[in-house]
Design a protein around this motif. Sequence first.
Motif, PDB file in Angstrom:
ATOM      1  N   VAL A   1     -18.505 129.258  67.153  1.00  0.00           N
ATOM      2  CA  VAL A   1     -19.597 129.710  68.003  1.00  0.00           C
ATOM      3  C   VAL A   1     -19.357 129.136  69.398  1.00  0.00           C
ATOM      4  O   VAL A   1     -19.251 127.919  69.580  1.00  0.00           O
TER       5      VAL A   1
ATOM      6  N   GLU B   1     -25.723 135.291  69.593  1.00  0.00           N
ATOM      7  CA  GLU B   1     -25.339 136.631  69.176  1.00  0.00           C
ATOM      8  C   GLU B   1     -25.264 136.712  67.656  1.00  0.00           C
ATOM      9  O   GLU B   1     -25.447 135.725  66.933  1.00  0.00           O
ATOM     10  N   THR B   2     -24.966 137.907  67.162  1.00  0.00           N
ATOM     11  CA  THR B   2     -24.868 138.160  65.721  1.00  0.00           C
ATOM     12  C   THR B   2     -23.428 138.402  65.339  1.00  0.00           C
ATOM     13  O   THR B   2     -22.667 139.036  66.096  1.00  0.00           O
ATOM     14  N   VAL B   3     -23.045 137.900  64.181  1.00  0.00           N
ATOM     15  CA  VAL B   3     -21.679 138.079  63.689  1.00  0.00           C
ATOM     16  C   VAL B   3     -21.728 138.416  62.211  1.00  0.00           C
ATOM     17  O   VAL B   3     -22.627 137.964  61.490  1.00  0.00           O
TER      18      VAL B   3
ATOM     19  N   SER C   1     -26.684 133.178  66.405  1.00  0.00           N
ATOM     20  CA  SER C   1     -25.697 132.144  66.089  1.00  0.00           C
ATOM     21  C   SER C   1     -25.944 130.867  66.883  1.00  0.00           C
ATOM     22  O   SER C   1     -26.272 130.897  68.077  1.00  0.00           O
TER      23      SER C   1
ATOM     24  N   SER D   1     -14.921 134.586  66.245  1.00  0.00           N
ATOM     25  CA  SER D   1     -15.711 133.826  67.203  1.00  0.00           C
ATOM     26  C   SER D   1     -16.898 134.674  67.632  1.00  0.00           C
ATOM     27  O   SER D   1     -16.867 135.910  67.534  1.00  0.00           O
ATOM     28  N   VAL D   2     -17.938 134.006  68.079  1.00  0.00           N
ATOM     29  CA  VAL D   2     -19.166 134.689  68.490  1.00  0.00           C
ATOM     30  C   VAL D   2     -19.836 133.860  69.572  1.00  0.00           C
ATOM     31  O   VAL D   2     -19.765 132.624  69.545  1.00  0.00           O
ATOM     32  N   GLN D   3     -20.469 134.522  70.492  1.00  0.00           N
ATOM     33  CA  GLN D   3     -21.223 133.825  71.526  1.00  0.00           C
ATOM     34  C   GLN D   3     -22.517 133.293  70.920  1.00  0.00           C
ATOM     35  O   GLN D   3     -23.129 133.927  70.051  1.00  0.00           O
TER      36      GLN D   3
END
Lengths: 111, 117
Positions: A109, A17-19, A82, A12-14
């Motif tokens: 996301v 942000e970068t993932v 994202s 998961s990512v906000q």
Amino acid sequence: AQTVTQSQPEMSVQEAETVTLSCTYDTSESNYYLFWYKQPPSRQMILVIRQEAYKQQNATENRFSVNFQKAAKSFSLKISDSQLGDTAMYFCAFSGNQFYFGTGTSLTVIP
Amino acid sequence: EAGVVQSPRYKIIEKKQPVAFWCNPISGHNTLYWYLQNLGQGPELLIRYENEEAVDDSQLPKDRFSAERLKGVDSTLKIQPAELGDSAVYLCASSLRGGTGGTGELFFGEGSRLTVL
């Protein structure tokens, strides 16, 4: 035999942000292609990005880029900035004499 | 350019009934794949065609599954009789192989979702 390994079943990512999604593969072939495919929930599988093994330069497509390490047989996908629409299953894939998929990483996301 | 077309999109049948799925690949693509995809998992190859020849059908359960690709274009995947465990999405994909023009990239259809009751 070729294998494609995705060691992160879920991530998961906000938003914004970068993932980075990881992928490793094993092959004895010298000429091949690597791909990242995206499959949104209940929707069609589509190509995100492609990398030719003979090219040293990492492929980029807008917010998507790869880190291709041929010697290490590693092919990670970085998603920058994202967006909610990036929520999907992501499959790493290898194309040489045959085509192989990894088991997928489910990316969410978070707003 | 038209993409890979599959039909039907959805199919609900009783167990032991037959079912067939149809796929029309992208024009000029000589390689055609049928995959099975269970929920939350990756695609699993059932059969791969090079033109009209099935070059890899090692994972096709031949007791109940059959496939054909007449004239090296359209393809049909059949299940007879269907079992509860066959409920899944059946994906068709095509690619342009060979020579310098082929990257092996697969183009997918939208899939056929089968529910066996």
